[in-house]
Write a protein that holds these residues in place. Structure first.
Motif, PDB file in Angstrom:
ATOM      1  N   SER A  78       0.853  -1.180   0.000  1.00 12.47           N
ATOM      2  CA  SER A  78       0.000   0.000   0.000  1.00 12.47           C
ATOM      3  C   SER A  78       0.891   1.233   0.000  1.00 12.47           C
ATOM      4  O   SER A  78       1.928   1.275   0.618  1.00 12.47           O
ATOM      5  CB  SER A  78      -0.898   0.004   1.227  1.00 12.47           C
ATOM      6  N   GLY A  79       0.441   2.207  -0.704  1.00 12.88           N
ATOM      7  CA  GLY A  79       1.258   3.405  -0.791  1.00 12.88           C
ATOM      8  C   GLY A  79       1.913   3.489  -2.145  1.00 12.88           C
ATOM      9  O   GLY A  79       2.596   2.586  -2.584  1.00 12.88           O
ATOM     10  N   THR A  80       1.691   4.587  -2.797  1.00 15.06           N
ATOM     11  CA  THR A  80       2.105   4.658  -4.190  1.00 15.06           C
ATOM     12  C   THR A  80       3.615   4.668  -4.344  1.00 15.06           C
ATOM     13  O   THR A  80       4.140   4.151  -5.321  1.00 15.06           O
ATOM     14  CB  THR A  80       1.545   5.915  -4.840  1.00 15.06           C
ATOM     15  N   ALA A  81       4.319   5.241  -3.379  1.00 13.73           N
ATOM     16  CA  ALA A  81       5.773   5.310  -3.530  1.00 13.73           C
ATOM     17  C   ALA A  81       6.387   3.920  -3.522  1.00 13.73           C
ATOM     18  O   ALA A  81       7.257   3.597  -4.338  1.00 13.73           O
ATOM     19  CB  ALA A  81       6.366   6.164  -2.414  1.00 13.73           C
ATOM     20  N   LEU A  82       5.914   3.076  -2.612  1.00 13.63           N
ATOM     21  CA  LEU A  82       6.461   1.731  -2.558  1.00 13.63           C
ATOM     22  C   LEU A  82       6.086   0.929  -3.794  1.00 13.63           C
ATOM     23  O   LEU A  82       6.889   0.154  -4.321  1.00 13.63           O
ATOM     24  CB  LEU A  82       5.958   1.022  -1.298  1.00 13.63           C
ATOM     25  N   VAL A  83       4.879   1.147  -4.243  1.00 10.01           N
ATOM     26  CA  VAL A  83       4.457   0.429  -5.449  1.00 10.01           C
ATOM     27  C   VAL A  83       5.323   0.846  -6.630  1.00 10.01           C
ATOM     28  O   VAL A  83       5.750   0.012  -7.435  1.00 10.01           O
ATOM     29  CB  VAL A  83       2.968   0.709  -5.724  1.00 10.01           C
ATOM     30  N   LEU A  84       5.599   2.126  -6.712  1.00 11.06           N
ATOM     31  CA  LEU A  84       6.454   2.591  -7.800  1.00 11.06           C
ATOM     32  C   LEU A  84       7.847   2.009  -7.683  1.00 11.06           C
ATOM     33  O   LEU A  84       8.466   1.653  -8.691  1.00 11.06           O
ATOM     34  CB  LEU A  84       6.524   4.111  -7.795  1.00 11.06           C
ATOM     35  N   ASP A  85       8.343   1.911  -6.454  1.00 13.75           N
ATOM     36  CA  ASP A  85       9.648   1.275  -6.278  1.00 13.75           C
ATOM     37  C   ASP A  85       9.632  -0.147  -6.792  1.00 13.75           C
ATOM     38  O   ASP A  85      10.557  -0.604  -7.471  1.00 13.75           O
ATOM     39  CB  ASP A  85      10.033   1.283  -4.801  1.00 13.75           C
ATOM     40  N   GLU A  86       8.557  -0.838  -6.459  1.00 10.17           N
ATOM     41  CA  GLU A  86       8.450  -2.220  -6.902  1.00 10.17           C
ATOM     42  C   GLU A  86       8.394  -2.316  -8.423  1.00 10.17           C
ATOM     43  O   GLU A  86       9.008  -3.189  -9.038  1.00 10.17           O
ATOM     44  CB  GLU A  86       7.186  -2.828  -6.288  1.00 10.17           C
ATOM     45  N   ILE A  87       7.665  -1.395  -8.997  1.00  9.36           N
ATOM     46  CA  ILE A  87       7.560  -1.397 -10.463  1.00  9.36           C
ATOM     47  C   ILE A  87       8.917  -1.136 -11.087  1.00  9.36           C
ATOM     48  O   ILE A  87       9.311  -1.772 -12.076  1.00  9.36           O
ATOM     49  CB  ILE A  87       6.528  -0.342 -10.903  1.00  9.36           C
ATOM     50  N   ILE A  88       9.639  -0.201 -10.500  1.00 10.87           N
ATOM     51  CA  ILE A  88      10.964   0.112 -11.035  1.00 10.87           C
ATOM     52  C   ILE A  88      11.869  -1.102 -10.933  1.00 10.87           C
ATOM     53  O   ILE A  88      12.614  -1.424 -11.877  1.00 10.87           O
ATOM     54  CB  ILE A  88      11.538   1.326 -10.287  1.00 10.87           C
ATOM     55  N   ASN A  89      11.807  -1.770  -9.794  1.00 19.21           N
ATOM     56  CA  ASN A  89      12.632  -2.974  -9.654  1.00 19.21           C
ATOM     57  C   ASN A  89      12.268  -4.025 -10.687  1.00 19.21           C
ATOM     58  O   ASN A  89      13.136  -4.693 -11.243  1.00 19.21           O
ATOM     59  CB  ASN A  89      12.456  -3.563  -8.250  1.00 19.21           C
ATOM     60  N   HIS A  90      10.992  -4.165 -10.909  1.00 17.35           N
ATOM     61  CA  HIS A  90      10.554  -5.162 -11.870  1.00 17.35           C
ATOM     62  C   HIS A  90      11.043  -4.843 -13.264  1.00 17.35           C
ATOM     63  O   HIS A  90      11.542  -5.719 -13.984  1.00 17.35           O
ATOM     64  CB  HIS A  90       9.025  -5.239 -11.846  1.00 17.35           C
ATOM     65  N   VAL A  91      10.938  -3.581 -13.661  1.00 20.43           N
ATOM     66  CA  VAL A  91      11.395  -3.202 -14.998  1.00 20.43           C
ATOM     67  C   VAL A  91      12.890  -3.419 -15.125  1.00 20.43           C
ATOM     68  O   VAL A  91      13.381  -3.934 -16.129  1.00 20.43           O
ATOM     69  CB  VAL A  91      11.017  -1.738 -15.299  1.00 20.43           C
TER      70      VAL A  91
END
Lengths: 171, 352
Positions: free
Chosen positions: B226-239
């Motif tokens: 939860s929380g957009t910043a962490l989700v974005l971090d996760e997305i960045i890691n995935h990419v």
């Protein structure tokens, strides 16, 4: 193995076709004796470029990231191919680079004024994402997320196909 | 409380006049009750012309929307009935100003000043979005009288458009509508500004949130965060991990296949059947490079491939070729001099 009929024009099949064609071309060019690491590295660069290019071509120009990637690859190949005309080519590419950078700087100037309103604290991640996604520098957050989603989808298909090919070759 | 009949469709005008008279009586009756919110609400209503105000309170859709908590909903459907102040407050809280045919929004004209704060821009927006909304809204009521009222409601809604809302359902549904509709119309929540700039910002934010949700579904393991910043971090890691995987696989391909080639035409002419999705059957010998396992672990890749890519040329290709040929000559008519492998192509066809 469950035989399922694959959509002939799906992203996966388009990518596979192009990538395999590019691979055969690369193999045909440099047939054998690429045992030195440098040559392998060269092949690696070519194969990676071929993979990216075939992926971007499968998407055509429907997406900003594919256009940016194609543009990058083409400019790189122009630079490599024509060293004599490098100055001319470079100016055109650099001007467009500068155009994009100017736009992003302009956006970045706007951003600090707007951060209180919209981007609730994930400006840093947005910038990181912009670096990762090709062509992401000149996009606002909304479109950037769109492009990221499509890019992730295409990357996963790319990885799947390449894994299968590698498995196939290594056995 | 006087209960009224709804009136027939033909006698709409007369009935409305009658209802309006009784309505004003009841409103005055209720005004005597010491509730501040109610007072504000009713004075707001009284500002409107009476028949339209009647329609406001008369709407059967609001009755349906409220469902369980207010028990006399069914009575309200045809009759103008004030059971209690609290009941009316609840109904009013959920009343929808966007009354299309069975609107799904609920609105509440909560305070008198809001009705006066309506800007013309919002009015135009509202009127234009209202027909669109009526298409997108779910038909809660199949009452024919509603349809007749909706025409008059459009006039009324012009005035009550940008009122502040308490109900969260309104906000949620309006966010959904803002997604669907070509016209951006976002419901202002209580305490938030209603000018067009902040509305546009809010619409934009909702668009961004919707796209973040899509991304969360794409990236595995993001749903719990939860929380957009962490989700974005996760997305960045995935990419990043995907890009590294592509690099690693292309390195492997560069190292692997200097000799192997296959006949593409036969593959693609008969391209059908089980293709990439099927698992590769282990019908061949185990891998030549056991250290290099494709296990999706990025860090292992980065540590290992340097080592392996340099080692492979040392092993010698002829060795590899021999190993290929001996156990698998049924599968691979592999020849180091020629470059076409027909059985190879069949295998690849099955794979791809």
């Amino acid at each position: 193995m469950n035989p399922q009929h694959l959509n002939a024009s799906s992203l996966k099949s388009r990518f596979t076709r192009r990538f395999l064609r590019a691979l055969t071309k690369i193999n045909a060019q440099k047939p054998i004796s690429s045992s030195s690491p440098r040559e392998i590295f060269q092949r690696y660069g070519r194969i990676k470029a071929a993979a990216d290019k075939s992926m971007a071509n499968s998407v055509r120009s429907r997406r900003t990231w594919s256009r940016a990637m194609l543009w990058k690859l083409r400019s790189r190949s122009y630079r490599q191919a024509s060293s004599g005309r490098r100055s001319a080519v470079k100016t055109s590419t650099t001007t467009s680079h500068q155009a994009i950078r100017k736009k992003t700087n302009h956006e970045k100037e706007n951003k600090p004024t707007k951060t209180g309103e919209d981007q609730v604290g994930f400006v840093v991640q947005a910038d990181e994402l912009r670096e990762l996604v090709p062509g992401g520098e000149a996009m606002d957050l909304c479109n950037l997320l769109d492009e990221t989603a499509h890019y992730i989808k295409c990357l996963t298909t790319q990885v799947q196909v390449m894994k299968k090919i590698v498995d196939f070759y290594s056995l | 409380m006087a209960t009224r009949s709804n009136g027939t469709a033909s006698d709409r005008g007369e009935v409305e006049v009658l209802e309006s008279l009784q309505f004003t009586d009841e409103i005055q009756h209720l005004m005597s009750a010491p509730t501040t919110d109610n007072a504000g609400f009713f004075t707001a209503l009284l500002e409107l012309p009476a028949p339209q105000a009647v329609q406001l309170l008369h709407s059967p859709e609001s009755a349906k929307l409220i469902a369980a908590p207010v028990p006399n909903v069914e009575d309200f459907k045809g009759s103008f009935h004030f059971p209690s102040n609290s009941g009316l407050i609840e109904r009013a809280a959920r009343f929808s100003v966007f009354a299309g045919e069975g609107n799904n929004n609920t609105k509440k004209s909560n305070s008198p000043e809001t009705t006066s704060n309506i800007s013309s821009a919002n009015l135009e927006k509202a009127v234009k979005s209202e027909p669109a909304e009526s298409e997108s809204s779910q038909p809660l009521v199949s009452d024919p009288t509603v349809e007749k009222r909706s025409i008059k409601r459009k006039d009324r809604e012009k005035k009550v458009k940008e009122s502040k809302k308490k109900s969260k359902t309104a906000a949620n549904e309006s966010s959904e509508d803002a997604e669907k509709l070509p016209y951006v119309h976002v419901r202002a929540r209580r305490g938030q500004a209603t000018d067009s700039h902040s509305l546009a910002e809010r619409a934009r934010r909702e668009k961004i949130n919707a796209r973040m949700k899509l991304l969360q579904e794409l990236v595995p393991g993001c749903n719990k965060i939860s929380g957009t910043a962490l989700v974005l971090d996760e997305i960045i890691n995935h990419v990043q991990s995907l890009q590294h995987q592509v690099e690693f696989l292309s390195m492997r391909l560069a190292a692997v296949n200097p000799r192997i080639d296959f006949n593409l035409d036969s593959i693609f002419t008969a391209e059908s059947g089980s293709i990439i999705d099927c698992n590769f059957p282990s019908m061949v010998m185990p891998m030549m490079w056991p250290e290099v396992q494709v296990n999706g672990n990025r860090q292992q890749y980065q540590q290992q491939w340097h080592f392996d890519a340099l080692q492979q040329p040392v092993w010698g290709r002829e060795e590899v070729c021999n190993n290929y040929i001996t156990p698998e000559n049924s599968l691979l008519s592999y020849d180091s001099s020629t470059n076409s492998v027909t059985l190879h192509s069949n295998q690849l066809k099955m794979e791809l």
